[in-house]
Design a protein around this motif. Structure first.
Motif, PDB file in Angstrom:
ATOM      1  N   GLU A 110       1.021  -1.219  -0.230  1.00  0.00           N
ATOM      2  CA  GLU A 110      -0.048  -0.003  -0.052  1.00  0.00           C
ATOM      3  C   GLU A 110       0.862   1.413   0.026  1.00  0.00           C
ATOM      4  O   GLU A 110       0.533   2.232  -0.738  1.00  0.00           O
ATOM      5  CB  GLU A 110      -0.904  -0.058   1.122  1.00  0.00           C
ATOM      6  N   GLU A 111       1.903   1.132   0.660  1.00  0.00           N
ATOM      7  CA  GLU A 111       2.806   2.449   0.900  1.00  0.00           C
ATOM      8  C   GLU A 111       3.440   2.642  -0.429  1.00  0.00           C
ATOM      9  O   GLU A 111       3.659   3.784  -0.949  1.00  0.00           O
ATOM     10  CB  GLU A 111       3.830   2.283   1.848  1.00  0.00           C
ATOM     11  N   ASP A 112       3.921   1.533  -1.006  1.00  0.00           N
ATOM     12  CA  ASP A 112       4.664   1.800  -2.301  1.00  0.00           C
ATOM     13  C   ASP A 112       3.614   2.226  -3.386  1.00  0.00           C
ATOM     14  O   ASP A 112       3.862   3.018  -4.162  1.00  0.00           O
ATOM     15  CB  ASP A 112       5.289   0.354  -2.872  1.00  0.00           C
ATOM     16  N   ALA A 150       0.919   4.047  -2.798  1.00  0.00           N
ATOM     17  CA  ALA A 150       0.621   5.458  -2.743  1.00  0.00           C
ATOM     18  C   ALA A 150       1.750   6.397  -2.987  1.00  0.00           C
ATOM     19  O   ALA A 150       1.508   7.501  -3.627  1.00  0.00           O
ATOM     20  CB  ALA A 150       0.407   5.602  -1.188  1.00  0.00           C
ATOM     21  N   GLU A 151       2.951   5.974  -2.869  1.00  0.00           N
ATOM     22  CA  GLU A 151       3.959   6.760  -3.404  1.00  0.00           C
ATOM     23  C   GLU A 151       4.059   6.796  -4.862  1.00  0.00           C
ATOM     24  O   GLU A 151       4.537   7.874  -5.529  1.00  0.00           O
ATOM     25  CB  GLU A 151       5.535   6.146  -3.104  1.00  0.00           C
ATOM     26  N   ARG A 152       3.488   5.960  -5.484  1.00  0.00           N
ATOM     27  CA  ARG A 152       3.175   6.199  -7.005  1.00  0.00           C
ATOM     28  C   ARG A 152       1.964   6.991  -7.495  1.00  0.00           C
ATOM     29  O   ARG A 152       1.409   6.766  -8.449  1.00  0.00           O
ATOM     30  CB  ARG A 152       3.205   4.975  -7.620  1.00  0.00           C
ATOM     31  N   HIS A 153       1.230   7.649  -6.652  1.00  0.00           N
ATOM     32  CA  HIS A 153       0.172   8.340  -6.701  1.00  0.00           C
ATOM     33  C   HIS A 153      -0.927   7.552  -6.905  1.00  0.00           C
ATOM     34  O   HIS A 153      -2.086   8.149  -7.854  1.00  0.00           O
ATOM     35  CB  HIS A 153       0.420   9.460  -7.485  1.00  0.00           C
ATOM     36  N   SER A 213      -4.585   5.882  -5.942  1.00  0.00           N
ATOM     37  CA  SER A 213      -5.496   6.130  -4.986  1.00  0.00           C
ATOM     38  C   SER A 213      -6.343   5.005  -4.562  1.00  0.00           C
ATOM     39  O   SER A 213      -7.106   4.921  -3.373  1.00  0.00           O
ATOM     40  CB  SER A 213      -6.536   7.212  -5.137  1.00  0.00           C
TER      41      SER A 213
END
Length: 141
Positions: A92-94, A96-99, A101
């Protein structure tokens, strides 16, 4: 325990080892169905225990602007210790870092309560995948 993005061939093999053990050996998914055409498009993750042995794995890829988590698994001796949640958090964090949603996944029916605790909700009827009942789930990031 710690999760790493599998960047080397050895780390990728660690992920494949866990996946083969869980899906092919335990759940009797055909080996030819376990490794698929999306391996090179996916970001792979490996969960290691304190002895730096692989005990969990997962991957995701971006499909139509949505992260699709796949092949989430933990070896039997690593289950019930928050292992799966660590893998999902890293994915999920990875994403989210790639925008991205949203993240979706195809959950085996028995694992739905696990994913619900992580904030996922079911968006499909039950269907069969490799003779195992599944439902599609989604979460906003």
């Amino acid at each position: 325990m710690f999760v790493k993005v599998a960047k080397t061939p050895e780390e990728r093999n660690d992920a494949y080892y866990v996946r083969r053990t869980v899906f092919v050996d335990e759940q009797h998914v055909p080996a030819e169905a376990e490794i698929d055409q999306f391996e090179e498009d996916a970001v792979h993750f490996v969960l290691y225990n304190e002895q730096e042995q692989p005990i969990g794995a997962g991957r995701y890829r971006i499909v139509d602007g949505i992260a699709k988590a796949e092949r989430i698994c933990v070896l039997a001796n690593g289950r019930g210790k928050g292992s799966g949640a660590l893998i999902m958090k890293a994915i999920e964090e990875d994403a989210a870092e790639r925008h991205v949603s949203q993240i979706k996944l195809s959950s085996q029916v028995h694992a739905i309560p696990f994913y619900e605790k992580l904030g996922y909700h079911t968006i499909s009827e039950e269907y069969m995948d490799q003779n195992i009942p599944h439902k599609t789930m989604i979460k906003n990031l």
